[in-house]
Scaffold this motif. Structure first.
Motif, PDB file in Angstrom:
ATOM      1  N   THR A 299       0.829  -1.216   0.000  1.00  0.00           N
ATOM      2  CA  THR A 299       0.000   0.000   0.000  1.00  0.00           C
ATOM      3  C   THR A 299       0.864   1.266   0.000  1.00  0.00           C
ATOM      4  OG1 THR A 299      -0.114  -0.044   2.412  1.00  0.00           O
ATOM      5  CG2 THR A 299      -1.949  -1.060   1.243  1.00  0.00           C
TER       6      THR A 299
ATOM      7  N   VAL B 147      -5.283   2.463   4.620  1.00  0.00           N
ATOM      8  CA  VAL B 147      -3.918   1.930   4.522  1.00  0.00           C
ATOM      9  C   VAL B 147      -3.100   2.389   5.726  1.00  0.00           C
ATOM     10  CG1 VAL B 147      -4.045   1.957   1.997  1.00  0.00           C
ATOM     11  CG2 VAL B 147      -2.964   3.879   3.179  1.00  0.00           C
TER      12      VAL B 147
ATOM     13  N   GLU C 159      -3.748   0.727  -2.975  1.00  0.00           N
ATOM     14  CA  GLU C 159      -3.156  -0.600  -2.764  1.00  0.00           C
ATOM     15  C   GLU C 159      -2.570  -1.051  -4.095  1.00  0.00           C
ATOM     16  OE1 GLU C 159      -6.300  -3.266  -1.521  1.00  0.00           O
ATOM     17  OE2 GLU C 159      -7.045  -3.490  -3.571  1.00  0.00           O
TER      18      GLU C 159
END
Ligand SMILES: Cc1cc2nc3c(=O)[nH]c(=O)nc-3n(C[C@H](O)[C@H](O)[C@H](O)COP(=O)(O)O)c2cc1C
Length: 207
Positions: free
Chosen positions: A83, A124, A139
């Protein structure tokens, strides 16, 4: 127009790089925040950056090897965590953006070094930059090696799926981004940058 035909098979990597960064302009700048598996943050700018698709919503950044052949910290962290966050660079962030591009040792969080504020992301682990008017939580969608992964100029193309976009209210207007409020900065060749110049509209032709 008289032209020169520059055959890339006859040019060195530095010559090719100079031509590319002069010809493919202006480039937007992704200010990428990441975090290592151990939880140390990192922040660096990347101008080999663009949107890729809207369904799925994807963007790309291209991360070159260091001159030593080593992977940059941003890439190491993206590979470790899957991420990252792309923060947009506006006029008011030029100085810290430039500072953050210095080759700080692995484990040093540039966000604090350059005086920007880390705030938690929603989806994230990596923090986002509070001062950025747009922050995109991503991501990894695909990672593609370009080149041999060792030579200078070989890169890793990271395609990220955008999970969440944070937009400052001041730059948001009924589903659109207010370019006059965003005040984006673009990268040109060498150490040159540009602000937005004259903006004009052009309707698509109908046939
Ligand atoms: C405006 C700007 C754009 C940059 N674009 C790129 C890029 O597209 N790809 C790249 O590998 N490095 C790029 N760099 C250099 C990286 O920011 C630099 O190598 C940085 O130290 C990488 O940090 P990291 O090791 O923490 O990931 C750029 C630097 C600046 C100032």
């Amino acid at each position: 127009m008289k032209t020169l035909a520059l055959d890339f098979s006859q040019l060195s990597q530095p010559e090719i790089y100079k031509l590319l960064i002069g010809a493919i302009v202006p480039r937007p700048i992704a200010f990428v925040s990441t975090v290592s598996a151990e939880g140390v943050g990192n922040l660096a700018p990347f101008s080999f950056f663009n949107a890729v698709s809207s369904y799925p919503p994807c963007l790309m950044i291209s991360i070159a090897r260091k001159s030593t052949g080593e992977k940059k910290d941003t890439l190491k962290n993206i590979e470790e965590t899957g991420t990252f966050v792309v923060n947009c660079v506006s006029e008011w962030m030029v100085e810290p953006m430039n500072q953050a591009s210095a080759d700080y040792p692995y484990g040093v969080d540039e966000m604090a070094q350059v005086g920007l504020t880390a705030i938690p992301s929603v989806k994230v682990k990596a923090s986002r930059v509070k001062e950025a008017a747009i922050q995109m939580e991503c991501e990894v969608y695909r990672i593609l090696e370009i080149g041999d992964g060792l030579s200078v100029g070989s890169t890793t193309l990271v395609v990220g799926r955008i999970l969440l976009m944070h937009v400052a209210e001041a730059v948001y207007d009924q589903g659109k981004i207010r370019i006059d409020a965003l005040k984006p900065i673009a990268r040109l060749a060498g150490s040159s940058y540009s602000k937005l110049g004259e903006v004009f509209d052009l309707a698509r032709p109908k046939i």
